[in-house]
Motif scaffolding. Structure first.
Motif, mmCIF file in Angstrom:
data_model
loop_
_atom_site.group_PDB
_atom_site.id
_atom_site.type_symbol
_atom_site.label_atom_id
_atom_site.label_comp_id
_atom_site.label_asym_id
_atom_site.label_seq_id
_atom_site.Cartn_x
_atom_site.Cartn_y
_atom_site.Cartn_z
ATOM 1 N N TRP A 30 0.824 -1.203 0.000
ATOM 2 C CA TRP A 30 0.000 0.000 0.000
ATOM 3 C C TRP A 30 0.860 1.255 0.000
ATOM 4 C CZ3 TRP A 30 -4.164 1.893 -1.592
ATOM 5 C CH2 TRP A 30 -4.759 3.027 -1.033
ATOM 6 N N PHE A 89 -7.280 -5.096 -1.970
ATOM 7 C CA PHE A 89 -7.409 -3.642 -1.973
ATOM 8 C C PHE A 89 -8.607 -3.198 -2.822
ATOM 9 C CE2 PHE A 89 -2.579 -3.140 -1.170
ATOM 10 C CZ PHE A 89 -2.793 -3.182 0.194
ATOM 11 N N MET A 94 -10.097 0.548 -2.114
ATOM 12 C CA MET A 94 -8.910 1.387 -2.002
ATOM 13 C C MET A 94 -8.310 1.714 -3.360
ATOM 14 S SD MET A 94 -7.414 -0.856 1.162
ATOM 15 C CE MET A 94 -5.870 -0.019 1.426
ATOM 16 N N ILE A 109 -5.483 4.934 -7.444
ATOM 17 C CA ILE A 109 -5.688 5.055 -6.003
ATOM 18 C C ILE A 109 -6.971 5.828 -5.744
ATOM 19 C CG2 ILE A 109 -4.707 5.809 -3.806
ATOM 20 C CD1 ILE A 109 -2.957 3.777 -5.195
ATOM 21 N N ALA A 144 -10.146 2.691 2.957
ATOM 22 C CA ALA A 144 -8.716 2.548 2.737
ATOM 23 C C ALA A 144 -7.928 2.538 4.016
ATOM 24 C CB ALA A 144 -8.220 3.694 1.850
#
Length: 326
Positions: A30, A89, A94, A109, A144
């Motif tokens: 991340w 994710f 996220m 993102i 996130a």
């Protein structure tokens, strides 16, 4: 100072309250995605192609990402392991991905602007103590865990007290929402409504919503119990919310698929030793490594059966004594 010359992003403390943050590989991946995303639109050259990228995007492959996720022996993470982490994710909202995994994937993102605000004329150590690393009001980060927006100038910072924003940052965290609402005397019905609003996929859950799972987690839990019943017909019906929760944890934190969970559980329940010791998903999760190792050994035939010895046979004595000693 070097970071300020090459650019930097804020990392919010609330990430530490996310369950997945304990996974070193997830945390590192991340961070790498955030640090390598484009701060402004530009065209990247990657694998012989030109890729027009927008703010918050990067182009890469799972294999390339794995090269920056090494264990203590310097062994990089496999492409498949990175794929599972990226899928996690995505499920958390996220990131989003587009393109082919091996030829080039554009990763976007979610809410990248919240992570990459530039703080002009404010040293990093001073910024930390003045509270601008805490989130702006009512701007959570879609699960996130690094939610927040940096303050834009010293005037904003002076107007917002750190203690207040620390609490605001905590309130934006999904896990802290429940405890803070309980402390405020909020009714259980209100807490439940908030939980269901944050987790619309929840198909089963305990009254306090501490344990829950989606429809596929529940379906997997019910199937696991059917396996238990096949070897223990008198087994009592389990707490399916707890079972589904354990399945969910294996899926989200350990990155196992429902198929992998079902296959290993079925194998354990058919093994001469483990079938009496692994009778629920919680134990399966706890003993996963040992189970997987033994199953792999049996598949490769590493466990060799020792030959029987005939103690009445004296053929082995031939050649032991030298001819000159007779």
């Amino acid at each position: 100072m070097e970071n300020q010359k090459t650019g930097f992003i804020p990392l919010y403390r609330s990430v530490l309250k996310q369950p997945w943050s304990k996974d070193v590989f997830l945390r590192t991946l991340w961070d790498n995605l955030l640090l390598n995303a484009a701060r402004q639109p530009y065209t990247a050259s990657f694998k012989g192609r030109q890729w027009p990228l927008q703010t918050g995007q990067l182009v890469t492959t799972s294999a390339d990402l794995g090269l920056n996720l090494c264990d203590r022996n310097g062994e990089p993470a496999s492409r498949h392991a990175v794929d599972r982490m990226l899928s996690f994710f995505e499920k958390e909202g996220m990131i989003s991905t587009a393109g082919e995994r091996r030829k080039g994937t554009v990763i976007t993102i979610t809410n990248y602007a919240l992570y990459a605000q530039k703080i002009d004329n404010l040293p990093a150590h001073k910024a930390e103590h003045n509270g601008e690393h805490y989130p702006e009001h009512n701007k959570p980060s879609n699960g996130a865990g690094l939610e927040g927006d940096a303050a834009h100038n010293p005037a904003q910072i002076a107007a917002l007290k750190p203690a207040h924003h620390e609490q605001q940052g905590n309130n934006n965290n999904k896990n802290i929402k429940r405890s803070s609402s309980e402390n405020s005397g909020e009714s259980s019905d209100t807490r439940l409504k908030k939980f269901l609003s944050a987790h619309p996929e929840a198909a089963i859950y305990t009254p306090n919503a501490a344990k829950w799972g989606n429809s596929e987690d529940l379906r997997c839990a019910e199937w696991l119990f059917s396996v238990v019943q096949s070897i223990a017909p008198s087994a009592r019906k389990p707490n399916y919310a707890a079972w589904a929760n354990d399945v969910r944890l294996m899926r989200e934190r350990d990155l196992r698929t429902h198929r992998e969970i079902a296959q290993l559980f079925q194998w354990a329940c058919s093994d001469s030793f483990w079938k009496g010791n692994v009778l629920c998903p919680a134990t399966l999760r706890e003993k996963w490594l040992q189970l997987d190792i033994k199953r792999s050994k049996m598949r490769t035939g590493e466990s060799v059966i020792r030959p029987k010895i005939d103690f009445n046979n004296t053929d082995w004595i031939e050649g032991v004594f030298d001819e000159n000693l007779r």
